[in-house]
Each structure stands twice: as structure tokens, then as C-alpha cells.
Design a protein around this motif. Structure first.
Motif, PDB file in Angstrom:
ATOM      1  N   GLY A  12     -40.245  -3.761 -32.155  1.00 55.73           N
ATOM      2  CA  GLY A  12     -40.094  -4.216 -30.852  1.00 55.73           C
ATOM      3  C   GLY A  12     -40.528  -5.473 -30.248  1.00 55.73           C
ATOM      4  O   GLY A  12     -41.140  -5.637 -29.005  1.00 55.73           O
ATOM      5  N   SER A  13     -40.818  -6.669 -30.429  1.00 59.80           N
ATOM      6  CA  SER A  13     -40.559  -7.891 -30.016  1.00 59.80           C
ATOM      7  C   SER A  13     -40.022  -7.860 -29.320  1.00 59.80           C
ATOM      8  O   SER A  13     -40.278  -8.915 -28.488  1.00 59.80           O
ATOM      9  N   THR A  14     -38.554  -8.107 -29.693  1.00 57.78           N
ATOM     10  CA  THR A  14     -37.452  -8.487 -28.830  1.00 57.78           C
ATOM     11  C   THR A  14     -37.382  -7.518 -27.789  1.00 57.78           C
ATOM     12  O   THR A  14     -37.286  -7.776 -26.435  1.00 57.78           O
ATOM     13  N   ARG A  15     -37.914  -5.956 -27.460  1.00 57.79           N
ATOM     14  CA  ARG A  15     -38.211  -5.048 -26.311  1.00 57.79           C
ATOM     15  C   ARG A  15     -39.199  -5.240 -25.462  1.00 57.79           C
ATOM     16  O   ARG A  15     -38.356  -5.805 -24.756  1.00 57.79           O
ATOM     17  N   GLU A  16     -40.026  -6.012 -26.034  1.00 54.64           N
ATOM     18  CA  GLU A  16     -41.391  -6.745 -25.040  1.00 54.64           C
ATOM     19  C   GLU A  16     -40.752  -7.729 -24.211  1.00 54.64           C
ATOM     20  O   GLU A  16     -41.072  -8.255 -23.035  1.00 54.64           O
ATOM     21  N   ILE A  17     -40.240  -8.727 -25.343  1.00 60.47           N
ATOM     22  CA  ILE A  17     -39.182 -10.010 -23.989  1.00 60.47           C
ATOM     23  C   ILE A  17     -38.650  -9.481 -23.087  1.00 60.47           C
ATOM     24  O   ILE A  17     -38.504  -9.450 -22.337  1.00 60.47           O
ATOM     25  N   ALA A  18     -38.081  -8.478 -23.857  1.00 58.01           N
ATOM     26  CA  ALA A  18     -36.397  -7.891 -22.844  1.00 58.01           C
ATOM     27  C   ALA A  18     -37.570  -7.101 -21.569  1.00 58.01           C
ATOM     28  O   ALA A  18     -37.101  -7.406 -20.260  1.00 58.01           O
ATOM     29  N   GLU A  19     -38.834  -6.131 -21.855  1.00 57.25           N
ATOM     30  CA  GLU A  19     -39.245  -5.639 -20.237  1.00 57.25           C
ATOM     31  C   GLU A  19     -39.862  -6.807 -19.819  1.00 57.25           C
ATOM     32  O   GLU A  19     -39.914  -7.126 -18.558  1.00 57.25           O
ATOM     33  N   ARG A  20     -40.451  -7.671 -20.223  1.00 56.94           N
ATOM     34  CA  ARG A  20     -41.417  -9.060 -19.799  1.00 56.94           C
ATOM     35  C   ARG A  20     -39.723  -9.083 -19.044  1.00 56.94           C
ATOM     36  O   ARG A  20     -40.723  -9.932 -17.179  1.00 56.94           O
ATOM     37  N   VAL A  21     -39.132  -9.676 -18.901  1.00 51.93           N
ATOM     38  CA  VAL A  21     -37.517 -10.507 -18.426  1.00 51.93           C
ATOM     39  C   VAL A  21     -37.561  -9.330 -16.733  1.00 51.93           C
ATOM     40  O   VAL A  21     -37.634  -9.663 -15.865  1.00 51.93           O
ATOM     41  N   ALA A  54     -30.606  -7.999 -25.147  1.00 55.29           N
ATOM     42  CA  ALA A  54     -31.247  -8.921 -25.936  1.00 55.29           C
ATOM     43  C   ALA A  54     -31.551  -8.094 -27.106  1.00 55.29           C
ATOM     44  O   ALA A  54     -31.416  -6.788 -26.823  1.00 55.29           O
ATOM     45  N   LEU A  55     -31.156  -8.488 -28.259  1.00 55.86           N
ATOM     46  CA  LEU A  55     -30.773  -8.184 -29.416  1.00 55.86           C
ATOM     47  C   LEU A  55     -31.241  -9.496 -30.558  1.00 55.86           C
ATOM     48  O   LEU A  55     -31.599 -10.089 -30.132  1.00 55.86           O
ATOM     49  N   PRO A  56     -32.146  -9.416 -31.013  1.00 50.10           N
ATOM     50  CA  PRO A  56     -32.502  -9.712 -32.063  1.00 50.10           C
ATOM     51  C   PRO A  56     -32.113 -10.198 -33.404  1.00 50.10           C
ATOM     52  O   PRO A  56     -30.683  -9.933 -33.465  1.00 50.10           O
ATOM     53  N   VAL A  57     -32.377 -11.292 -34.308  1.00 54.69           N
ATOM     54  CA  VAL A  57     -31.614 -11.859 -34.766  1.00 54.69           C
ATOM     55  C   VAL A  57     -32.706 -11.449 -35.889  1.00 54.69           C
ATOM     56  O   VAL A  57     -33.470 -11.996 -36.649  1.00 54.69           O
ATOM     57  N   LYS A  80     -18.419  -8.299 -14.711  1.00 57.97           N
ATOM     58  CA  LYS A  80     -19.640  -8.407 -14.624  1.00 57.97           C
ATOM     59  C   LYS A  80     -20.681  -9.387 -15.036  1.00 57.97           C
ATOM     60  O   LYS A  80     -19.898 -10.059 -15.655  1.00 57.97           O
ATOM     61  N   PRO A  81     -21.660 -10.214 -14.076  1.00 56.92           N
ATOM     62  CA  PRO A  81     -22.280 -11.452 -14.837  1.00 56.92           C
ATOM     63  C   PRO A  81     -22.919 -10.775 -16.113  1.00 56.92           C
ATOM     64  O   PRO A  81     -23.674  -9.609 -16.199  1.00 56.92           O
ATOM     65  N   LEU A  82     -22.635 -11.571 -16.973  1.00 60.68           N
ATOM     66  CA  LEU A  82     -23.556 -10.723 -18.312  1.00 60.68           C
ATOM     67  C   LEU A  82     -24.547 -11.619 -19.414  1.00 60.68           C
ATOM     68  O   LEU A  82     -23.813 -13.294 -18.672  1.00 60.68           O
ATOM     69  N   PHE A  83     -25.561 -11.493 -19.430  1.00 63.73           N
ATOM     70  CA  PHE A  83     -26.571 -12.425 -20.399  1.00 63.73           C
ATOM     71  C   PHE A  83     -27.190 -12.027 -21.485  1.00 63.73           C
ATOM     72  O   PHE A  83     -26.781 -10.579 -21.146  1.00 63.73           O
ATOM     73  N   ILE A  84     -27.349 -13.085 -21.904  1.00 63.32           N
ATOM     74  CA  ILE A  84     -27.908 -12.233 -23.594  1.00 63.32           C
ATOM     75  C   ILE A  84     -29.131 -12.272 -24.109  1.00 63.32           C
ATOM     76  O   ILE A  84     -28.565 -14.265 -24.081  1.00 63.32           O
ATOM     77  N   LEU A  85     -29.473 -12.432 -24.357  1.00 62.03           N
ATOM     78  CA  LEU A  85     -31.279 -13.002 -24.676  1.00 62.03           C
ATOM     79  C   LEU A  85     -30.915 -12.778 -26.475  1.00 62.03           C
ATOM     80  O   LEU A  85     -31.014 -11.612 -26.798  1.00 62.03           O
ATOM     81  N   ALA A  86     -31.091 -13.901 -27.115  1.00 65.33           N
ATOM     82  CA  ALA A  86     -31.457 -14.081 -28.916  1.00 65.33           C
ATOM     83  C   ALA A  86     -33.220 -13.699 -28.971  1.00 65.33           C
ATOM     84  O   ALA A  86     -33.407 -15.060 -28.586  1.00 65.33           O
ATOM     85  N   SER A  87     -33.429 -13.404 -29.530  1.00 62.24           N
ATOM     86  CA  SER A  87     -34.717 -13.083 -30.266  1.00 62.24           C
ATOM     87  C   SER A  87     -34.474 -13.809 -32.194  1.00 62.24           C
ATOM     88  O   SER A  87     -34.411 -12.870 -32.255  1.00 62.24           O
ATOM     89  N   GLY A  88     -35.420 -14.407 -32.386  1.00 67.93           N
ATOM     90  CA  GLY A  88     -35.702 -14.969 -33.965  1.00 67.93           C
ATOM     91  C   GLY A  88     -37.323 -15.648 -34.100  1.00 67.93           C
ATOM     92  O   GLY A  88     -37.692 -15.479 -33.701  1.00 67.93           O
ATOM     93  N   GLY A  89     -36.671 -15.455 -36.327  1.00 69.42           N
ATOM     94  CA  GLY A  89     -37.879 -16.052 -36.576  1.00 69.42           C
ATOM     95  C   GLY A  89     -38.294 -17.007 -36.492  1.00 69.42           C
ATOM     96  O   GLY A  89     -38.614 -18.235 -36.503  1.00 69.42           O
ATOM     97  N   ARG A 113     -38.440 -17.196 -29.130  1.00 72.69           N
ATOM     98  CA  ARG A 113     -38.820 -17.121 -31.283  1.00 72.69           C
ATOM     99  C   ARG A 113     -39.698 -15.376 -30.955  1.00 72.69           C
ATOM    100  O   ARG A 113     -39.644 -15.494 -29.705  1.00 72.69           O
ATOM    101  N   GLY A 114     -39.919 -15.159 -31.951  1.00 70.53           N
ATOM    102  CA  GLY A 114     -40.127 -13.109 -31.871  1.00 70.53           C
ATOM    103  C   GLY A 114     -41.671 -13.335 -32.054  1.00 70.53           C
ATOM    104  O   GLY A 114     -42.032 -14.460 -32.353  1.00 70.53           O
ATOM    105  N   ALA A 115     -41.818 -12.232 -33.003  1.00 72.44           N
ATOM    106  CA  ALA A 115     -42.882 -12.245 -33.699  1.00 72.44           C
ATOM    107  C   ALA A 115     -42.988 -11.070 -34.815  1.00 72.44           C
ATOM    108  O   ALA A 115     -41.846 -10.554 -34.740  1.00 72.44           O
TER     109      ALA A 115
END
Length: 158
Positions: A12-21, A54-57, A80-89, A113-115
Motif C-alpha cells: 500500500g505505500s507505493t499506491r498511497e504515493i501514486a494517489e498523492r501525485v 508507480a512501482l515499488p522496489v 506517450k509521455p511516460l513517467f516512472i515513480l519507484a519507491s523503496g526502503g 522512500r516508502g514505508a
């Protein structure tokens, strides 16, 4: 004009980041945004003007569902314009993983960084964190995440 946000997340941490963006894009730039899990995002790719994945590591690897989406839609994402958001510890994205993400030719790769919430992790995940002398906690920098979200509209997220 719509931006598709594909949010892959096991805990859920990365999903919450993606939803905030996505919320930042909606509020600050008036962008139409659709947030979807990788399994349901395929039908939205064609009509999207831009895509944010958005994908976690996890344990030094990219999340398999998020990577599977990128691989399966490589041709559609090229135009298309592609953006990638990665999150991890860790404090930064591993250079080898950055090279993998760069192979999709995104306009931007953001790393945050995630949670690590102990209650959401399984036994093996907790054991790995203990062995690596890792720490639990919410390491997300919401100000930096929101600033990154605001900057996307200037780079093609519309």
C-alpha cells in the motif's frame, strides 16, 4: 486530456504515493487522472495522453506486476509521455534498477522512500529486514512527492 496512473503496490505505500501525485495533478493542474492497478490498467492505456507507472522496489528488485505492465505495454507507451515513480526502503534507487527503468525511455524517473510498516509484512519480509538491520517506519517525504507531482504537468502529464 487524461493521465493514467498505474499503481503497483504489495503493501500500500507505493499506491498511497501514486494517489498523492494523482491528487496533486488534479488540484494544481486540472489534469484528468485515472488511477488503476496494473491488472486493470490495460484498457486505459490507449486513451491516455500520458502515463505514470508507480512501482515499488522489494529486496533489490522491481515489483513484478509493475514491470509486467511496462513490458506488456512497451509499444503503446513509446508514443506517450511516460513517467516512472519507484519507491523503496533505501535512500536512493540502485543504479542497475535505474538502467532497467531507463530502458522504457521515460521522460522522468522519480525515486522516493516508502514505508515499512511491521504489521503489513509477512514473516520472511520481517526476517529479511532484521537480517539487514533495517528499520520500520514511514520514510515518505510528502513535500518532495508533491513537488515532483506538480512538476509533471510541465513535462507532459496532461
Amino acid at each position: 486530456m487524461t493521465t493514467l496512473v498505474v499503481a503497483s503496490s504489495q503493501h500500500g505505500s507505493t499506491r498511497e504515493i501514486a494517489e498523492r501525485v494523482a491528487e496533486v495533478l488534479r488540484k494544481n493542474k486540472g489534469v484528468g487522472v485515472e488511477v488503476q492497478d496494473p491488472a486493470h490498467a490495460q484498457k486505459w492505456v490507449q486513451g491516455a495522453n500520458a502515463v505514470l507507472v508507480a512501482l515499488p522496489v522489494y529486496r533489490g528488485s522491481l515489483d513484478s506486476e509493475g514491470k509486467k505492465f511496462l513490458d506488456a505495454n512497451r509499444a503503446e507507451l513509446t508514443g506517450k509521455p511516460l513517467f516512472i515513480l519507484a519507491s523503496g526502503g533505501g535512500p536512493e534507487l540502485d543504479p542497475k534498477l535505474r538502467l532497467v527503468l531507463e530502458s522504457y525511455h521515460p521522460k522522468e524517473i522519480g525515486y522516493f522512500r516508502g514505508a515499512l510498516v511491521e504489521e503489513k509484512l509477512g514473516f520472511l519480509e520481517k526476517l529479511q529486514i532484521r537480517m539487514a538491520k533495517g528499520q520500520y517506519g514511514d520514510f515518505r517525504d510528502w513535500s518532495a512527492i508533491e513537488a515532483w507531482g506538480k512538476s509533471l504537468a510541465h513535462r507532459g502529464a496532461s
